[in-house]
Write an enzyme that holds these catalytic residues in place. Structure first.
Site, PDB file in Angstrom:
ATOM      1  N   GLN A  83      21.143  53.296  -2.174  1.00 39.88           N
ATOM      2  CA  GLN A  83      22.053  52.028  -1.992  1.00 39.88           C
ATOM      3  C   GLN A  83      23.486  52.836  -1.793  1.00 39.88           C
ATOM      4  OE1 GLN A  83      21.860  49.392  -5.160  1.00 39.88           O
ATOM      5  NE2 GLN A  83      23.496  48.186  -4.526  1.00 39.88           N
ATOM      6  N   PHE A  84      23.936  53.003  -0.682  1.00 41.12           N
ATOM      7  CA  PHE A  84      25.197  53.816  -0.575  1.00 41.12           C
ATOM      8  C   PHE A  84      26.295  52.967  -1.279  1.00 41.12           C
ATOM      9  CE2 PHE A  84      25.377  50.496   2.817  1.00 41.12           C
ATOM     10  CZ  PHE A  84      26.632  50.380   3.105  1.00 41.12           C
ATOM     11  N   THR A  85      26.077  51.520  -1.499  1.00 43.61           N
ATOM     12  CA  THR A  85      27.330  50.674  -1.842  1.00 43.61           C
ATOM     13  C   THR A  85      27.707  51.141  -3.327  1.00 43.61           C
ATOM     14  OG1 THR A  85      25.860  49.038  -2.634  1.00 43.61           O
ATOM     15  CG2 THR A  85      26.667  48.700  -0.470  1.00 43.61           C
TER      16      THR A  85
END
Length: 152
Positions: A83-85
């Site tokens: 989850q890059f966010t």
């Protein structure tokens, strides 16, 4: 690297109609690589995820890690989802900036390394699919949620 870990009664991740990972009691870890992260960062974060004491012992105190969720050697599941966010910079404006996140190729390499190393060190490891649109379902147990971060 960053991991948002949640103690769960159960969790699963789907890509479209396909379940890519599913666990019973254990940890759901949303994992993000940041610019400058290395395999050493991943190793340090994995050690924290596997060793963080978030499961209750016989006295009801959070004293047991996912590797021993019942105090008798029972390993819990570990569901790893990229989850890059998590690396979003939200300090200005109303739209997040993702410049702190690792480039996609570095993020995938480090996530794959994290998963492979987790599988070598823990008996129950499931995953999402890097870069895919995923639907994550969970029953947060507690709720218990922690933010873990390592620096390169």
């Amino acid at each position: 690297m960053i991991a948002l870990i949640q103690r769960v009664a159960e969790a699963s991740v789907r890509v479209g109609e396909r379940v890519t990972g599913q666990i019973g009691p254990g940890l759901l870890a949303l994992v993000c690589a940041e610019r400058g992260d290395t395999e050493a960062s991943a190793d340090k974060l994995l050690a924290k995820v596997l060793g963080y004491r978030v499961f209750s012992d016989a006295a009801g105190k959070m004293n047991l890690p996912v590797t021993n969720i019942d105090g008798a050697g029972q390993a819990g599941g570990l569901l790893l989802v990229s989850q890059f966010t998590l690396a979003a910079d939200t300090n200005s404006g109303l739209r997040p900036s993702f410049t702190p996140a690792a480039a996609p190729e570095d993020g995938k390499r480090l996530f794959d390394y994290f998963v492979a190393t987790a599988r070598a060190r823990h008996s129950i490891v499931e995953t999402g699919e890097f870069g895919a649109m995923m639907q994550v379902s969970l029953v947060n147990d507690g709720p218990v949620t922690f933010w873990l971060q390592t620096r390169p």
